[in-house]
Design a protein around this motif. Sequence first.
Motif, short mmCIF file in Angstrom:
data_model
loop_
_atom_site.label_atom_id
_atom_site.label_comp_id
_atom_site.label_asym_id
_atom_site.label_seq_id
_atom_site.Cartn_x
_atom_site.Cartn_y
_atom_site.Cartn_z
N ASP A 79 0.81 -1.22 0.00
CA ASP A 79 0.00 0.00 0.00
C ASP A 79 0.85 1.27 0.00
O ASP A 79 0.48 2.27 -0.63
N HIS A 80 1.99 1.25 0.72
CA HIS A 80 2.78 2.47 0.87
C HIS A 80 4.23 2.34 0.42
O HIS A 80 4.99 3.31 0.51
N THR A 81 4.63 1.17 -0.03
CA THR A 81 6.01 0.98 -0.46
C THR A 81 6.05 0.40 -1.87
O THR A 81 5.05 -0.07 -2.40
N GLY A 82 7.24 0.43 -2.47
CA GLY A 82 7.41 -0.13 -3.80
C GLY A 82 8.59 -1.09 -3.82
O GLY A 82 9.25 -1.33 -2.81
N GLY A 83 8.85 -1.63 -5.00
CA GLY A 83 10.01 -2.51 -5.15
C GLY A 83 9.73 -3.68 -6.07
O GLY A 83 8.61 -3.87 -6.56
N ASN A 84 10.77 -4.48 -6.30
CA ASN A 84 10.63 -5.67 -7.13
C ASN A 84 11.80 -6.61 -6.88
O ASN A 84 12.80 -6.23 -6.25
N MET A 85 11.68 -7.82 -7.37
CA MET A 85 12.70 -8.84 -7.22
C MET A 85 12.93 -9.50 -8.57
O MET A 85 11.98 -9.91 -9.24
N ASN A 86 14.19 -9.60 -8.99
CA ASN A 86 14.55 -10.24 -10.26
C ASN A 86 15.54 -11.37 -9.98
O ASN A 86 16.60 -11.16 -9.40
N GLU A 87 15.18 -12.60 -10.41
CA GLU A 87 16.02 -13.77 -10.17
C GLU A 87 16.52 -14.38 -11.47
O GLU A 87 15.78 -14.47 -12.46
N LEU A 88 17.78 -14.81 -11.46
CA LEU A 88 18.36 -15.63 -12.53
C LEU A 88 18.90 -16.89 -11.87
O LEU A 88 19.79 -16.81 -11.01
N ASN A 89 18.37 -18.05 -12.26
CA ASN A 89 18.75 -19.30 -11.60
C ASN A 89 19.11 -20.39 -12.60
O ASN A 89 18.58 -20.43 -13.72
N ALA A 90 20.00 -21.27 -12.19
CA ALA A 90 20.24 -22.55 -12.87
C ALA A 90 19.57 -23.62 -12.02
O ALA A 90 19.71 -23.64 -10.80
N LEU A 91 18.82 -24.53 -12.67
CA LEU A 91 18.08 -25.57 -11.97
C LEU A 91 18.62 -26.94 -12.37
O LEU A 91 18.96 -27.16 -13.54
N TYR A 92 18.66 -27.87 -11.41
CA TYR A 92 19.16 -29.22 -11.65
C TYR A 92 18.16 -30.23 -11.08
O TYR A 92 17.81 -30.16 -9.90
N SER A 93 17.69 -31.16 -11.92
CA SER A 93 16.73 -32.18 -11.48
C SER A 93 17.45 -33.30 -10.75
O SER A 93 18.25 -34.03 -11.35
N ILE A 94 17.19 -33.45 -9.46
CA ILE A 94 17.79 -34.51 -8.65
C ILE A 94 17.05 -35.82 -8.88
O ILE A 94 17.64 -36.88 -9.05
N ASN A 95 15.73 -35.77 -8.87
CA ASN A 95 14.87 -36.89 -9.23
C ASN A 95 13.54 -36.29 -9.70
O ASN A 95 13.40 -35.06 -9.70
N PRO A 96 12.57 -37.11 -10.15
CA PRO A 96 11.35 -36.52 -10.70
C PRO A 96 10.59 -35.58 -9.78
O PRO A 96 9.81 -34.76 -10.26
N GLU A 97 10.81 -35.67 -8.46
CA GLU A 97 10.04 -34.84 -7.54
C GLU A 97 10.89 -33.78 -6.83
O GLU A 97 10.34 -33.00 -6.05
N VAL A 98 12.18 -33.74 -7.07
CA VAL A 98 13.04 -32.78 -6.37
C VAL A 98 14.05 -32.17 -7.35
O VAL A 98 14.66 -32.88 -8.14
N ALA A 99 14.21 -30.86 -7.27
CA ALA A 99 15.22 -30.14 -8.06
C ALA A 99 15.94 -29.14 -7.16
O ALA A 99 15.35 -28.61 -6.21
N ALA A 100 17.20 -28.89 -7.46
CA ALA A 100 17.98 -27.87 -6.75
C ALA A 100 18.16 -26.68 -7.67
O ALA A 100 18.12 -26.80 -8.91
N PHE A 101 18.35 -25.50 -7.08
CA PHE A 101 18.60 -24.32 -7.91
C PHE A 101 19.57 -23.39 -7.19
O PHE A 101 19.71 -23.39 -5.98
N GLY A 102 20.25 -22.59 -7.97
CA GLY A 102 21.17 -21.60 -7.44
C GLY A 102 21.31 -20.46 -8.42
O GLY A 102 21.17 -20.66 -9.64
#
Length: 374
Positions: A79-102
């Motif tokens: 309501d009274h502040t502004g801003g934003n977030m920008n992410e750049l990530n590499a993702l790695y699939s560990i198994n079909p249900e879990v992935a890591a990112f950095g």
Amino acid sequence: MKKIIAAMIALAAVSSAAYASPLTTYQKGQTEINVGMWDASAKSNGYKSDGEWNFTGGLTYGINDKWAAQYQYTGLSTDHTGGNMNELNALYSINPEVAAFGGWNRIHMSDFPDRVFGSSDRTNNVAQLGLIARHPLTDGLDVYAKGALGTEQTTMWEAGVDLAIDEDLDLNAGYHYLNTKGNDDKNVSYKGFMAGVSYRFGGSNEYGTGTNGMIDDSAYARANQEERVSTVSTVQKSETPAAVVTTTNNAGAETTVQVPADTPVAAPENDYYFNSVLFNEDSSDIIPAQKINLDAFVKEAKETGHVFKLVGRTDATGSADYNENLASRRIKAVRDYAVSKGVDASKLVEMVKGSEGSTGKNEGDRRVDIFEHK
């Protein structure tokens, strides 16, 4: 928001695919676009600013079956502040249900009262590491969670549900939390409910698969012509003076012979390639994206009553004995799935090929080929 989540759960009963966002499995060339809204409120050092809806959106691109690159934008206006977030990530699939990112996360906060953390604006450049997990509740509904730790005293997590509308389109809703440095003594936190939509397109492998792991049957069949096994069965005596019988071998060569009257004729039957079920490296677990191929096989088996041959394969890593065992376990996974869906177990024939014919660490060799006998 509670009504949105309840509606999504109710709709799960009519959905027939199990794909989720954020992605934890990837395909080369597959792209996912996600857009949504987040009702973000802010708090720091006794100061609060009520929620305001922000745009969120991003793009994930599959580099291969293990790696993907991602850009994500998240608005941080209240309501009274502004801003934003920008992410750049590499993702790695560990198994079909879990992935890591950095990757890197630029968090910009603006229009705060000076008393909150000594300045109206602050920008944090954050190096972050995290995990993404998902788990199916039904064939169409997944739960997911995402968490990360970063520099500048930054933590972030998100959890929610994801409903598959079809194999390429999802609806998702959840709760997002972000905490990051304001100054040496005070942090700023953002939190709120979010909802969005995700759409995927593209993606291929050496056999020409489409999105979500579906195999191009015609291309795959051409690559597996050597697997067609000819068999014969005896039919009743011919009642005509003579008959001409033409047979075709696996190489495609035709042979025509004239059969005298009253001679039993060997009528050719064949195992025809139907489709395949792919697996991850060194795994016999069913990949959720492969269920569409399994369900097509189950439907055909139940409707026709034909015999089906399950041919288990692996890549060339590991010993011959280990690969044969892995191929056998993959066949069992496919067989158990089919039987659990009502397929007659006596109509399923198993053949273990292991790494036979494989020349290396080939993704396409990690599979069970399914042939229909007719």
